[in-house]
Design a protein around this motif. Structure first.
Motif, PDB file in Angstrom:
ATOM      1  N   THR A  33       0.840  -1.191   0.000  1.00 26.08           N
ATOM      2  CA  THR A  33       0.000   0.000   0.000  1.00 26.08           C
ATOM      3  C   THR A  33       0.879   1.247   0.000  1.00 26.08           C
ATOM      4  OG1 THR A  33      -0.102   0.072   2.418  1.00 26.08           O
ATOM      5  CG2 THR A  33      -1.848  -1.157   1.285  1.00 26.08           C
ATOM      6  N   VAL A  34       0.263   2.363  -0.381  1.00 25.77           N
ATOM      7  CA  VAL A  34       0.909   3.671  -0.283  1.00 25.77           C
ATOM      8  C   VAL A  34       0.438   4.299   1.022  1.00 25.77           C
ATOM      9  CG1 VAL A  34       1.252   5.904  -1.401  1.00 25.77           C
ATOM     10  CG2 VAL A  34       0.774   3.870  -2.796  1.00 25.77           C
ATOM     11  N   PHE A  35       1.366   4.800   1.820  1.00 26.22           N
ATOM     12  CA  PHE A  35       0.946   5.410   3.081  1.00 26.22           C
ATOM     13  C   PHE A  35       1.802   6.613   3.426  1.00 26.22           C
ATOM     14  CE2 PHE A  35       4.185   2.432   4.289  1.00 26.22           C
ATOM     15  CZ  PHE A  35       4.731   2.861   5.486  1.00 26.22           C
TER      16      PHE A  35
ATOM     17  N   GLY B 159      -3.315   4.437 -10.787  1.00 29.10           N
ATOM     18  CA  GLY B 159      -3.935   5.470  -9.963  1.00 29.10           C
ATOM     19  C   GLY B 159      -3.930   5.165  -8.485  1.00 29.10           C
ATOM     20  N   ALA B 160      -3.055   4.246  -8.071  1.00 29.56           N
ATOM     21  CA  ALA B 160      -2.960   3.834  -6.658  1.00 29.56           C
ATOM     22  C   ALA B 160      -4.289   3.302  -6.128  1.00 29.56           C
ATOM     23  CB  ALA B 160      -2.441   4.972  -5.786  1.00 29.56           C
ATOM     24  N   LYS B 161      -5.067   2.700  -7.014  1.00 28.65           N
ATOM     25  CA  LYS B 161      -6.345   2.099  -6.626  1.00 28.65           C
ATOM     26  C   LYS B 161      -6.135   1.112  -5.480  1.00 28.65           C
ATOM     27  CE  LYS B 161     -10.324   0.038  -9.030  1.00 28.65           C
ATOM     28  NZ  LYS B 161     -10.759  -0.498 -10.370  1.00 28.65           N
ATOM     29  N   LEU B 162      -7.080   1.042  -4.563  1.00 32.76           N
ATOM     30  CA  LEU B 162      -6.898   0.266  -3.334  1.00 32.76           C
ATOM     31  C   LEU B 162      -7.972  -0.808  -3.200  1.00 32.76           C
ATOM     32  CD1 LEU B 162      -5.273   0.060  -0.623  1.00 32.76           C
ATOM     33  CD2 LEU B 162      -6.975   1.608   0.359  1.00 32.76           C
ATOM     34  N   ASN B 163      -7.527  -2.057  -3.012  1.00 29.01           N
ATOM     35  CA  ASN B 163      -8.454  -3.167  -2.780  1.00 29.01           C
ATOM     36  C   ASN B 163      -8.829  -3.199  -1.299  1.00 29.01           C
ATOM     37  OD1 ASN B 163      -9.804  -5.604  -2.414  1.00 29.01           O
ATOM     38  ND2 ASN B 163      -8.508  -6.720  -3.847  1.00 29.01           N
TER      39      ASN B 163
ATOM     40  N   TYR C 293      -8.480   9.783  -1.313  1.00 26.32           N
ATOM     41  CA  TYR C 293      -7.506  10.145  -2.348  1.00 26.32           C
ATOM     42  C   TYR C 293      -7.616   9.326  -3.617  1.00 26.32           C
ATOM     43  CZ  TYR C 293      -4.932  13.212   0.829  1.00 26.32           C
ATOM     44  OH  TYR C 293      -4.571  14.229   1.665  1.00 26.32           O
ATOM     45  N   VAL C 294      -8.015   8.054  -3.505  1.00 23.52           N
ATOM     46  CA  VAL C 294      -7.969   7.173  -4.666  1.00 23.52           C
ATOM     47  C   VAL C 294      -9.263   6.370  -4.773  1.00 23.52           C
ATOM     48  CG1 VAL C 294      -5.457   6.944  -4.472  1.00 23.52           C
ATOM     49  CG2 VAL C 294      -6.929   5.205  -3.439  1.00 23.52           C
ATOM     50  N   GLU C 295      -9.432   5.769  -5.947  1.00 26.24           N
ATOM     51  CA  GLU C 295     -10.571   4.869  -6.153  1.00 26.24           C
ATOM     52  C   GLU C 295     -10.341   3.590  -5.356  1.00 26.24           C
ATOM     53  OE1 GLU C 295     -12.751   2.481  -9.852  1.00 26.24           O
ATOM     54  OE2 GLU C 295     -11.182   3.958 -10.258  1.00 26.24           O
ATOM     55  N   THR C 296     -11.401   3.058  -4.786  1.00 25.73           N
ATOM     56  CA  THR C 296     -11.298   1.813  -4.035  1.00 25.73           C
ATOM     57  C   THR C 296     -12.110   0.730  -4.721  1.00 25.73           C
ATOM     58  OG1 THR C 296     -13.157   2.385  -2.591  1.00 25.73           O
ATOM     59  CG2 THR C 296     -10.955   3.006  -1.838  1.00 25.73           C
TER      60      THR C 296
END
Length: 338
Positions: free
Chosen positions: A221-223, A298-302, A333-336
């Motif tokens: 992850t980006v943190f 886009g740093a999308k997050l699951n 910040y990002v799409e999940t």
């Protein structure tokens, strides 16, 4: 009329888009430190720095390298670094509950059809019959720290197979490599650019794939600090914009092969400055290519994967029972995806 190749177009388009987003919002050449591991999977940051995407976003980035995930989380909390990409660990979650850090996006992910993290057995264990994860009952599984992402993955494998393993914390990835090569531990999981060369040397054997047990696993992850996430929005958006442009280049070149083998060679040369830099290019290239995994655009997050990881840490009492997904993640910040 000047014709641009695909990479040149991406660079120019990315520069224009990122500058439009971030340059008016922050002072140019804002200095930040970005934490990374010397893994191919951190290439989004490497590409963004070397191709000027961070600079186009107004950021003067210094990369700082670590040997495990938890020290990186501590460095974010202390303010020694500003942004980082790494796996979720118990230490990271605990710092998030204390209000020190926030996950703001996703990076590496397990995707069907692309080689991801491999499950390894030592040669001694393999010769003794450990040829699949189901045969790891009673065996020693290497992790960096108790409550690390390696521990999460190993325990998920054990649960799925209905077996029991002991987990041996060795603090650093290099120490785990040494332990599995010497037979001090029986098994481990690791990204393919490390797993495949080890297996090719005969010192270890690939006995399975993590994605068979954890499809869609949000591996990293980006943190950032909670202060950056909540009070430094312009700077944080600038970082994500530059990082995402680097990810797009990386995926396009290494996963989709948009620029063919010539594009791969150019990308590998860039990555080689940071990964296996002590090896000649010809020897480093196969390992770097072997490490190719999808990084979320886009740093999308699951979020489903992040939630599962959080619940595992809570179930094992590696973190406080009261910690919530809202403590851990800032989803603005990002799409999940779920």
């Amino acid at each position: 009329m000047i014709k641009l190749n695909r990479r040149q177009a991406l660079i120019l388009g990315g520069a224009a888009a990122t500058t439009a987003l971030a340059a008016p919002a922050i002072a140019q050449n804002t200095k930040i430190k970005v934490g990374a591991l010397r893994f191919t999977s951190h290439s989004g940051s490497f590409v963004a720095k070397d191709r000027g995407y961070f600079a186009d976003a107004g950021l003067d980035v210094e990369l700082e390298f670590f040997q495990a995930a938890q020290p990186m989380a501590v460095a974010i909390a202390s303010g020694d670094i500003d942004y980082a990409v790494t796996a979720i660990s118990g230490g990271l979650i605990s710092l998030a509950q204390k209000g020190a850090i926030k996950v703001i996006g996703g990076a590496l992910i397990e995707e069907e059809g692309i080689d991801g993290q491999q499950i390894l057995a030592s040669d001694a264990a393999y010769q003794a019959g450990v040829t699949s994860p189901a045969m790891l009952d009673g065996k020693a599984y290497g992790v960096t720290q108790t409550g690390s992402s390696f521990h999460y993955v190993g325990d998920k494998i054990a649960q799925a197979e209905g077996i029991s393993m002991s987990f041996k914390p060795l603090q650093k990835v290099g120490a785990v490599i040494g332990a599995i090569k010497s037979g001090q531990i029986d098994a481990w999981n690791i990204v393919p650019h490390i797993a495949k060369p080890l297996a090719g040397s005969g010192a270890v054997h690939i006995i399975g794939a993590v994605q068979d047990y954890l499809p869609g696993y949000q591996t990293t992850t980006v943190f950032t600090s909670t202060d950056n996430a909540e009070n430094q929005r312009d700077k944080t958006e600038a970082f994500l914009a530059g990082f995402s442009k680097g990810v797009t280049d990386y995926n396009s070149t290494m996963i989709d092969m948009a620029d063919g083998e010539a594009g791969v060679d150019e990308m590998v040369k860039l990555i080689h400055q940071y990964v296996y830099a002590d090896r000649p290019f010809e020897k480093a290239k196969p390992s770097i290519v072997n490490g190719t995994m999808r990084i979320n655009e886009g740093a999308k997050l699951n979020m489903a994967s992040v939630q599962d990881q959080l619940e595992w840490f809570k179930a094992g009492d590696y973190v406080d029972q009261g910690v919530t997904i809202e403590d851990l993640v800032n989803t603005s910040y990002v799409e999940t995806m779920s």
